[in-house]
Design an enzyme around this catalytic site. Structure first.
Site, mmCIF file in Angstrom:
data_model
loop_
_atom_site.group_PDB
_atom_site.id
_atom_site.type_symbol
_atom_site.label_atom_id
_atom_site.label_comp_id
_atom_site.label_asym_id
_atom_site.label_seq_id
_atom_site.Cartn_x
_atom_site.Cartn_y
_atom_site.Cartn_z
ATOM 1 C CG MET A 89 -1.894 -1.206 1.203
ATOM 2 S SD MET A 89 -3.066 -1.205 2.579
ATOM 3 C CE MET A 89 -4.135 0.171 2.098
ATOM 4 C CB SER A 90 1.901 3.439 -2.666
ATOM 5 O OG SER A 90 0.748 3.655 -3.464
ATOM 6 N N GLY A 115 -1.919 5.460 -2.426
ATOM 7 C CA GLY A 115 -2.603 5.907 -3.630
ATOM 8 C C GLY A 115 -3.883 5.130 -3.878
ATOM 9 C CB VAL A 116 -6.728 5.802 -6.164
ATOM 10 C CG1 VAL A 116 -6.031 5.886 -7.516
ATOM 11 C CG2 VAL A 116 -8.144 5.266 -6.318
ATOM 12 C CG ASP A 117 -3.767 2.727 -9.294
ATOM 13 O OD1 ASP A 117 -4.954 2.827 -9.652
ATOM 14 O OD2 ASP A 117 -2.831 3.285 -9.873
ATOM 15 C CB SER A 118 -1.761 0.304 -3.407
ATOM 16 O OG SER A 118 -1.770 1.566 -2.772
ATOM 17 C CB CYS A 177 12.260 0.752 -6.864
ATOM 18 S SG CYS A 177 11.385 0.843 -5.288
ATOM 19 N N GLY A 219 -0.676 -2.666 -6.799
ATOM 20 C CA GLY A 219 -1.642 -1.973 -7.641
ATOM 21 C C GLY A 219 -1.182 -1.771 -9.061
ATOM 22 C CB CYS A 250 9.406 8.381 -4.861
ATOM 23 S SG CYS A 250 10.752 7.201 -4.574
#
Length: 366
Positions: free
Chosen positions: A10-11, A13-16, A104, A128, A202
């Site tokens: 989980m980052s 963001g919406v995707d994860s 990464c 995600g 990032c």
């Protein structure tokens, strides 16, 4: 390990976030797991109970609370610095253009984070990413495939996955479009439903040149701009600050547009030429990983992608050894850049990929 337990990377963001929701809805025992790469804590797996200042970690924690799942933080600062930051700087210092997201993925997300998932009792690590994994019974191997959303497909950055990793990886978003994912996030009331996608590296606050000045100022040396005929036509600020295809920011007055067409790291020189000089047919690539097929021993045809936002082009792939191939395009392509990744496709299947090593100026074909 529990085959029904999945750790979602989980980052914030919406995707994860939607990834975690979808897996919970499918009946998995879901936990959230977030990389922490910008503090000084020792590498360990610990329950998240506050105290982390990272916005991404905070957003991930809030989403986990909303979904009713446990959330953990994995501190990977040392690994991130050793495997990503140093790689990033060294590639630019050697005249190449790196792709830190792919590195990464290789060393942090699908190695260290997967290990952490195992430590927490999960059988799977889910992310995600917009891609798909399928198992082919006839080949007895996992196949990496493109997302159904061609505009968001991220299979390019995943070519380095191994068969063992694919066995333990889930990509729930691969069968959805980005629009559908945002709609799901809004429907279930996630606070990150409208959070914009990250577009930048990032760890870069301003631009990569300022970053390099801060990290390795003593290794950046001025040198000559040279035209394609070998004539010195100016001075550059350091080969780290230039990439093949670059036109702006050269500081050269030549009465016509000039482009960076090559970088000679051995002589600390940047070679400039016309736009037409950017086009080549052949290059070599190394650090090859064959993700969906066995390593080939004979030449074959494939569609080839030489950077993330590049339309695939047909080419011949010639294996040179276990780690190196030659790629020959049907038609010359612009700005093939050492350090960037090349990925080979057959339809929606990712065959494999590697890192562009050297541009071949000869245009001879088979």
């Amino acid at each position: 390990m529990n085959k029904n337990k999945v750790a979602v990377a989980m980052s914030g963001g919406v995707d994860s976030s939607v990834c975690a929701y979808l897996l919970k809805e499918q009946g998995y025992e879901v936990i959230g797991i977030t990389m922490q790469i910008f503090d000084d804590a020792p590498r360990k797996v610990e329950a998240k109970e506050g105290g982390c200042s990272s916005e991404a970690v905070q957003d991930a924690r809030l989403v986990a609370e909303k979904l009713g799942i446990p959330h953990y933080v994995v501190n990977l600062k040392h690994c991130f610095n050793e495997k990503v930051i140093k790689y990033f700087a060294n590639e630019y210092l050697s005249g190449k253009t790196p792709n830190p997201c792919i590195v990464c993925n290789k060393y942090l997300k699908f190695t260290e984070l997967l290990k952490a998932a195992f430590e927490l009792g999960a059988f799977y690590l889910a992310t995600g990413h917009y891609a798909r994994v399928e198992y082919d019974d006839t080949l007895s191997r996992y196949i990496l495939k493109k997302s159904v959303d061609s505009d968001k497909d991220q299979s390019y950055v995943l070519y380095g996955l191994t068969q063992r990793q694919l066995e333990h990886v889930l990509f729930p978003l691969g069968n959805y479009t980005k629009k559908e994912i945002r709609q799901i996030a809004q429907k279930i009331g996630l606070s990150v439903s409208d959070k914009p996608d990250s577009q930048e590296i990032c760890f870069i606050d301003t631009n990569y040149r300022d970053f390099l000045y801060k990290k390795v100022p003593d290794k950046i040396k001025e040198g000559p701009f040279i035209d394609i005929n070998g004539k010195v036509i100016g001075r550059h600020k350091g080969i780290s600050f230039y990439t093949i295809g670059q036109r702006k920011g050269l500081g050269i007055s030549a009465g016509k547009p000039l482009y960076v067409v090559d970088i000679d790291a051995r002589n600390n020189a940047v070679i400039l030429g016309d736009e037409k000089d950017l086009y080549i047919k052949e290059f070599t690539a190394h650090q090859i990983n064959w993700v969906s097929i066995d390593a080939p021993y004979e030449k074959f045809s494939a569609n080839v992608k030489i950077r993330y936002n590049f339309a695939e082009k047909p080419a011949k792939i010639i294996p040179l050894d276990s780690d190196t191939v030659k790629v020959i395009f049907e038609n010359p392509q612009k700005a093939v850049t050492p350090g960037q990744s090349v990925v080979f496709y057959n339809g929606d299947k990712v065959l494999g990929g590697g890192v562009i090593k050297r541009r071949c100026l000869s245009e001879k074909s088979f």
